[in-house]
Write a protein that holds these residues in place. Structure first.
Motif, PDB file in Angstrom:
ATOM      1  N   ARG A   1     -14.136   1.914  -5.750  1.00 28.39           N
ATOM      2  CA  ARG A   1     -13.186   0.996  -5.117  1.00 28.39           C
ATOM      3  C   ARG A   1     -11.883   1.683  -4.718  1.00 28.39           C
ATOM      4  NH1 ARG A   1     -12.758  -4.553  -5.109  1.00 28.39           N
ATOM      5  NH2 ARG A   1     -14.454  -4.761  -6.603  1.00 28.39           N
ATOM      6  N   SER A   2     -11.467   2.683  -5.489  1.00 25.23           N
ATOM      7  CA  SER A   2     -10.195   3.359  -5.203  1.00 25.23           C
ATOM      8  C   SER A   2     -10.232   4.156  -3.898  1.00 25.23           C
ATOM      9  CB  SER A   2      -9.820   4.291  -6.355  1.00 25.23           C
ATOM     10  OG  SER A   2     -10.727   5.372  -6.462  1.00 25.23           O
ATOM     11  N   LEU A   3     -11.425   4.407  -3.374  1.00 26.18           N
ATOM     12  CA  LEU A   3     -11.545   5.181  -2.134  1.00 26.18           C
ATOM     13  C   LEU A   3     -11.480   4.307  -0.890  1.00 26.18           C
ATOM     14  CD1 LEU A   3     -14.414   7.671  -3.110  1.00 26.18           C
ATOM     15  CD2 LEU A   3     -11.944   8.088  -3.103  1.00 26.18           C
ATOM     16  N   LEU A   4     -11.578   2.998  -1.061  1.00 23.92           N
ATOM     17  CA  LEU A   4     -11.511   2.111   0.099  1.00 23.92           C
ATOM     18  C   LEU A   4     -10.155   2.249   0.795  1.00 23.92           C
ATOM     19  CD1 LEU A   4     -13.147  -1.152  -1.322  1.00 23.92           C
ATOM     20  CD2 LEU A   4     -14.244   0.771  -0.162  1.00 23.92           C
ATOM     21  N   LYS A   5     -10.182   2.156   2.106  1.00 23.07           N
ATOM     22  CA  LYS A   5      -8.972   2.263   2.932  1.00 23.07           C
ATOM     23  C   LYS A   5      -8.272   3.600   2.756  1.00 23.07           C
ATOM     24  CE  LYS A   5      -8.244  -2.753   2.640  1.00 23.07           C
ATOM     25  NZ  LYS A   5      -7.308  -3.852   2.272  1.00 23.07           N
ATOM     26  N   THR A   6      -9.056   4.636   2.467  1.00 20.40           N
ATOM     27  CA  THR A   6      -8.520   6.001   2.375  1.00 20.40           C
ATOM     28  C   THR A   6      -9.224   6.861   3.417  1.00 20.40           C
ATOM     29  OG1 THR A   6     -10.157   6.870   0.808  1.00 20.40           O
ATOM     30  CG2 THR A   6      -8.248   5.692  -0.117  1.00 20.40           C
ATOM     31  N   PRO A   7      -8.660   8.034   3.750  1.00 21.09           N
ATOM     32  CA  PRO A   7      -9.328   8.931   4.703  1.00 21.09           C
ATOM     33  C   PRO A   7     -10.726   9.349   4.248  1.00 21.09           C
ATOM     34  CG  PRO A   7      -7.034   9.574   4.432  1.00 21.09           C
ATOM     35  CD  PRO A   7      -7.304   8.520   3.400  1.00 21.09           C
ATOM     36  N   VAL A   8     -10.951   9.410   2.935  1.00 20.30           N
ATOM     37  CA  VAL A   8     -12.269   9.797   2.422  1.00 20.30           C
ATOM     38  C   VAL A   8     -13.314   8.765   2.850  1.00 20.30           C
ATOM     39  CG1 VAL A   8     -13.652  10.228   0.350  1.00 20.30           C
ATOM     40  CG2 VAL A   8     -11.272  11.006   0.449  1.00 20.30           C
ATOM     41  N   PHE A   9     -13.026   7.504   2.608  1.00 19.49           N
ATOM     42  CA  PHE A   9     -13.950   6.429   2.979  1.00 19.49           C
ATOM     43  C   PHE A   9     -14.139   6.360   4.489  1.00 19.49           C
ATOM     44  CE2 PHE A   9     -14.627   1.911   4.108  1.00 19.49           C
ATOM     45  CZ  PHE A   9     -15.845   1.705   3.468  1.00 19.49           C
ATOM     46  N   ASP A  10     -13.034   6.457   5.210  1.00 24.00           N
ATOM     47  CA  ASP A  10     -13.109   6.390   6.676  1.00 24.00           C
ATOM     48  C   ASP A  10     -13.965   7.529   7.231  1.00 24.00           C
ATOM     49  OD1 ASP A  10     -11.484   4.183   6.589  1.00 24.00           O
ATOM     50  OD2 ASP A  10      -9.641   5.282   7.070  1.00 24.00           O
ATOM     51  N   HIS A  11     -13.819   8.710   6.651  1.00 24.43           N
ATOM     52  CA  HIS A  11     -14.580   9.871   7.140  1.00 24.43           C
ATOM     53  C   HIS A  11     -16.079   9.684   6.908  1.00 24.43           C
ATOM     54  CE1 HIS A  11     -15.770  13.887   8.127  1.00 24.43           C
ATOM     55  NE2 HIS A  11     -16.005  14.249   6.874  1.00 24.43           N
ATOM     56  N   ILE A  12     -16.448   9.167   5.746  1.00 24.74           N
ATOM     57  CA  ILE A  12     -17.866   8.949   5.445  1.00 24.74           C
ATOM     58  C   ILE A  12     -18.454   7.914   6.399  1.00 24.74           C
ATOM     59  CG2 ILE A  12     -19.479   8.063   3.718  1.00 24.74           C
ATOM     60  CD1 ILE A  12     -17.648   9.252   1.570  1.00 24.74           C
ATOM     61  N   VAL A  13     -17.745   6.808   6.570  1.00 23.72           N
ATOM     62  CA  VAL A  13     -18.237   5.746   7.456  1.00 23.72           C
ATOM     63  C   VAL A  13     -18.307   6.230   8.905  1.00 23.72           C
ATOM     64  CG1 VAL A  13     -17.729   3.463   8.401  1.00 23.72           C
ATOM     65  CG2 VAL A  13     -17.443   3.892   5.954  1.00 23.72           C
ATOM     66  N   ASP A  14     -17.278   6.974   9.348  1.00 16.14           N
ATOM     67  CA  ASP A  14     -17.284   7.490  10.720  1.00 16.14           C
ATOM     68  C   ASP A  14     -18.443   8.464  10.944  1.00 16.14           C
ATOM     69  OD1 ASP A  14     -15.079   5.995  11.368  1.00 16.14           O
ATOM     70  OD2 ASP A  14     -13.635   7.635  11.087  1.00 16.14           O
ATOM     71  N   THR A  15     -18.758   9.256   9.914  1.00 16.06           N
ATOM     72  CA  THR A  15     -19.863  10.204  10.010  1.00 16.06           C
ATOM     73  C   THR A  15     -21.180   9.464  10.226  1.00 16.06           C
ATOM     74  OG1 THR A  15     -18.731  11.787   8.566  1.00 16.06           O
ATOM     75  CG2 THR A  15     -21.111  12.043   8.810  1.00 16.06           C
ATOM     76  N   LEU A  16     -21.366   8.357   9.516  1.00 18.35           N
ATOM     77  CA  LEU A  16     -22.574   7.550   9.701  1.00 18.35           C
ATOM     78  C   LEU A  16     -22.598   6.903  11.093  1.00 18.35           C
ATOM     79  CD1 LEU A  16     -22.824   5.805   6.209  1.00 18.35           C
ATOM     80  CD2 LEU A  16     -24.365   7.555   7.118  1.00 18.35           C
ATOM     81  N   LYS A  17     -21.468   6.378  11.503  1.00 14.00           N
ATOM     82  CA  LYS A  17     -21.410   5.713  12.809  1.00 14.00           C
ATOM     83  C   LYS A  17     -21.683   6.684  13.951  1.00 14.00           C
ATOM     84  CE  LYS A  17     -18.338   1.862  11.608  1.00 14.00           C
ATOM     85  NZ  LYS A  17     -17.011   1.235  11.855  1.00 14.00           N
ATOM     86  N   GLN A  18     -21.255   7.947  13.792  1.00 15.72           N
ATOM     87  CA  GLN A  18     -21.509   8.938  14.832  1.00 15.72           C
ATOM     88  C   GLN A  18     -23.004   9.182  15.032  1.00 15.72           C
ATOM     89  OE1 GLN A  18     -19.236  12.431  13.754  1.00 15.72           O
ATOM     90  NE2 GLN A  18     -17.275  11.398  14.089  1.00 15.72           N
ATOM     91  N   GLU A  19     -23.768   8.935  13.969  1.00 17.84           N
ATOM     92  CA  GLU A  19     -25.223   9.075  14.060  1.00 17.84           C
ATOM     93  C   GLU A  19     -25.891   7.737  14.378  1.00 17.84           C
ATOM     94  OE1 GLU A  19     -26.858  11.953  13.964  1.00 17.84           O
ATOM     95  OE2 GLU A  19     -24.884  12.926  13.808  1.00 17.84           O
TER      96      GLU A  19
END
Length: 266
Positions: free
Chosen positions: A89-107
């Motif tokens: 939960r502590s990673l939500l709304k952080t660059p770490v979470f955004d990067h993981i989600v963006d990586t999936l969306k790029q695929e």
């Protein structure tokens, strides 16, 4: 014999005097049908591959993105592909979470939100209809958890005991996960796609099992073997080995003799 219909499968499953083991390969519906229909023949297999990757608060961000991407996108239809991403939960709304989600969306991975993530993100992805889904394609669920204990609980509630992964640099957290998650394959800082007989060095994979006996996980030919005990005596009786008798058990390991046909070099 050739089997071309499900009706013929029901007939085959009645031949327990001829068949020792059934290893179904096919859709989850087919495997589940065979498991339910077989009364006298053991079935080695699994009906679902609902695999999880848990990204811990102490993860390496680049490693996490790499493992999540490979687990989901290397071969999305495989039974060892990630279906649910659990994020601390502590990673939500952080660059770490955004990067993981963006990586999936790029695929072009379609993302569904678990109920806790949906509450945490006001304008996030659509909410998943169920947390127990094998998508089998470029789609997955993302859910928030409070920590490793919560992740373990979620996996036991919604997983299929196939393959589950933790991404963390905290060795204590990793060990807690590895020892507590009751799945056939449990990995630390590695893609779920490694759950494979060839990658485990088993040779050709004849099946994969989420059962608890006797073979579990990817199964090679050796995993199908059972034990036959051969005893060569000289008129021995168990009374000879009773307390006060002339003999006693020593229970020591003996070298295994190679068969003549196995002695050649490869």
């Amino acid at each position: 014999m050739q089997v071309s219909s499900r009706e013929a499968i029901y007939d085959l499953l009645k031949l327990e005097h001829l068949i020792d083991l059934v290893i179904p390969r096919g859709s989850s519906d087919l495997v589940r049908m065979i498991q339910q229909a077989s009364k006298g023949i053991p079935v080695l297999g699994h009906s679902e591959g609902i695999c999880h990757v848990y990204v811990d608060k102490d993860c390496d961000p680049e490693m996490a993105a790499k493992i999540v991407l490979d687990s989901k996108c290397d071969y999305p239809a495989a039974c060892n592909a990630m279906e649910t991403l659990l994020v601390h939960r502590s990673l939500l709304k952080t660059p770490v979470f955004d990067h993981i989600v963006d990586t999936l969306k790029q695929e072009k991975v379609s993302i569904n939100a678990g109920p806790l993530l949906a509450k945490a993100l006001r304008f996030g992805p659509r909410e998943a209809k169920s947390m127990k889904v094998e998508y089998g394609g470029l789609e997955c669920c993302v859910e928030a958890v409070d920590g490793v204990e919560d992740a373990i609980k979620h996996i036991h509630n919604f997983g299929s005991s196939h393959t589950d992964v933790i991404v963390t640099n905290n060795e204590d957290t990793a060990e807690k996960f590895l020892q507590s998650v009751d799945s056939a394959c449990v990995f630390h800082n590695a893609s779920s796609r490694f759950a494979d007989g060839y990658r485990f060095g088993l040779g050709a994979e004849v099946g994969i099992s989420t059962a608890r006996i006797h073979s579990r996980g990817p199964v090679g030919v050796e995993g199908l073997l059972t034990t036959k005990w051969v005893l060569r005596g000289d008129g021995n009786s168990v009374g000879d080995f009773a307390e006060g008798g002339p003999n006693s058990y020593i229970h020591q390991y003996l070298p295994v003799e190679e068969d003549a046909g196995d002695s050649g070099s490869e």
